[in-house]
Design a protein around this motif. Structure first.
Motif, PDB file in Angstrom:
ATOM      1  N   ARG A  10      44.756  37.523  29.580  1.00 52.11           N
ATOM      2  CA  ARG A  10      43.879  38.446  28.845  1.00 52.11           C
ATOM      3  C   ARG A  10      44.464  39.870  28.833  1.00 52.11           C
ATOM      4  N   GLU A 102      39.900  29.911  23.609  1.00 58.64           N
ATOM      5  CA  GLU A 102      38.809  30.802  23.206  1.00 58.64           C
ATOM      6  C   GLU A 102      39.330  32.211  22.939  1.00 58.64           C
ATOM      7  N   GLU A 106      38.423  34.306  19.715  1.00 61.18           N
ATOM      8  CA  GLU A 106      37.732  35.590  19.918  1.00 61.18           C
ATOM      9  C   GLU A 106      38.499  36.758  19.324  1.00 61.18           C
ATOM     10  N   ASN A 107      39.824  36.687  19.372  1.00 60.01           N
ATOM     11  CA  ASN A 107      40.651  37.802  18.920  1.00 60.01           C
ATOM     12  C   ASN A 107      41.249  37.568  17.539  1.00 60.01           C
TER      13      ASN A 107
END
Length: 140
Positions: A10, A102, A106-107
Motif C-alpha cells: 500500500r 482490492e 480501489e485505486n
C-alpha cells in the motif's frame, strides 16, 4: 517476513500514485513463497523459493499449522526439517491476494501482473475471475 506485506504494498502504491497516473500502473502480484531456515542472520541466511501450492503441501507433510499475520495479511508456518533445522515459510494464498486485488480496484489501476507465472496456483485464478472481468489481449 511476508513476501509482500500489505502495508508495504500500500505504501509503495500510494507513492507511485503521486508520480504516475493510475491508468498506467500494474500492481505486481507475487506468485511464490520463501522457506527460511532459522535463526535468521542478516546477509547470511538464504531462503528457498517455492510455489504457493508447494508451501501448502509442505505444511501438510510436516503437520504444520498454517497461521495468518493480520497486519501483513499473509499466511506462514513453522516446521523443523529432518536435520533438526527450524524453518519459517511465508507464502501467498487467496486470503493474502484478495486485499492486493482490492487495491487495484480501489485505486482504479490499469491492472495487475504476476511475478513468476510459472508456478501453478489455480485458487488464485478462481479469485481473480470472481473479482474482475478478464479481457483477452489481442496481440498480433
Amino acid at each position: 517476513m511476508a513476501v509482500a506485506p500489505l502495508p508495504n504494498v500500500r505504501r509503495v502504491l500510494e507513492y507511485g500514485l503521486t508520480e504516475i497516473p493510475a491508468d498506467k500502473i500494474f500492481l505486481g502480484i507475487p506468485n511464490y513463497g520463501y522457506d527460511w531456515p532459522l535463526p535468521y542472520e542478516r546477509d547470511v541466511t538464504r531462503a528457498t523459493t517455492l510455489g504457493n501450492t508447494v508451501a501448502v503441501r509442505l505444511a501438510i507433510e510436516t503437520g504444520s499449522e498454517i497461521l495468518f499475520d493480520e497486519v501483513a495479511q499473509s499466511p506462514y508456518f513453522y516446521y523443523t526439517d529432518s536435520s533438526g533445522v527450524a524453518h519459517v515459510v511465508w507464502f501467498e494464498d487467496v486470503r493474502s491476494l484478495k486485499p492486493k486485488y482490492e487495491l487495484v480496484a480501489e485505486n482504479d489501476l490499469r491492472g495487475c501482473g504476476y511475478w513468476n507465472v510459472m508456478r501453478p496456483f489455480p485458487q488464485n485464478y478462481l479469485l481473480l475471475s470472481n473479482m474482475f472481468r478478464i479481457a483477452k489481449n489481442d496481440v498480433r
